[in-house]
Design an enzyme around this catalytic site. Structure first.
Site: not given
Ligand code: PEP
Length: 260
Positions: A11, A13, A103, A105, A175, A181, A221
């Site tokens: 991904n 992003k 996701h 985000e 996730e 991140g 991560s």
């Protein structure tokens, strides 16, 4: 247990530019053999999908490079007055076989609810895409002992109305939001526990044979030095990789860790 082909997706992003997207895709394709037997997917920003498709030499739905293309998001509609959105058939048109949906985000920054994610899952499946459906708890939810409740609600809500027979057509990405991140990876045991829960939820929506066919990725991560221990767990079928997917030298070793 059904043999599941591992799947590792990058991904990207909102990172890289056109030239860097092209060269990273070429680098991954040229080293694809390092992760033989593992499905590889690259998910660049939508404006670079065609650039990456050309680097991967995608022809129609097939990929001679053996690396597939995916979107990072899609609309739940197929066309019309939806400014700024990208329809699932458009992703297919530029060579995508996958699309990341829900996701964290998108959920936290853009207000995507389980109902919105479910509508997108239906639209993606109708277009022939494989949705990578993301679920995962916040740190405070884990600390409050609510991980199972939160993930169960997300899985049921995001897959609402999906026919049991269609479940193997999608991929779930677990996730934990606190691991995305942050450099804090879930332990293989923590991840396995939730993956087993997700598989049992899928069995509840279908049956154990069907649930055993669904691939469940871990994301958060993942790096070359922690991928092997995650890959050793029975219900971890691959990884959704953010930061470490931006360098072929990190992405390929992660993917290679999932070789049988
Ligand atoms: C992600 O955004 O899906 C992700 C897992 O990111 P990272 O690998 O950087 O934690």
């Amino acid at each position: 247990m059904a043999a599941r082909t591992p799947i590792v997706a990058g991904n990207w992003k909102m990172n890289l530019d056109r030239a860097k997207s092209h060269s990273l895709a070429e680098a991954v394709a040229s080293r694809r053999g390092e992760a033989a037997g593992v499905d590889l997917v690259l998910c660049p920003p939508s404006v670079y999908l065609e650039t990456v498709a050309s680097a991967l030499k995608l022809v129609g739905g097939s990929s001679p490079s053996g690396v597939a293309l995916g979107g990072q998001n899609a609309c739940d509609k197929t066309s019309g007055a939806f400014t700024g959105e990208v329809a699932p058939p458009m992703l297919v048109d530029v060579g995508c076989r996958y699309v990341i949906l829900g996701h964290s985000e998108r959920r936290t920054l853009y207000g995507e609810t389980d109902a919105i994610v479910a509508a997108k899952v239906h639209a993606a499946l109708a277009a022939g895409l494989t949705p990578i459906v993301c679920v995962g708890e916040l740190l405070e939810e884990r600390e409050a002992g609510r991980t199972a409740d939160v993930v169960s609600k997300q899985v049921r809500g995001s897959l609402a109305g999906v026919a049991a027979a269609d479940l193997p057509k999608l991929v779930i990405a677990y996730e934990p939001v606190w691991a995305i991140g942050t450099g804090k990876v879930a332990t293989p045991e923590q991840a396995q526990e939730v993956h087993a829960l997700v598989r049992s939820l899928l069995a509840g929506l279908s049956d154990t044979t069907t649930a055993a066919k669904v691939r469940i990725q871990y994301g958060g991560s993942v790096k070359p030095d922690n991928a092997k221990d995650l890959a050793a767990k029975p219900d971890i079928d691959g990884a959704l990789v953010g930061g470490a997917s931006l360098k072929a030298d990190d992405f390929l070793p992660i993917a290679a860790a999932f070789r049988g």
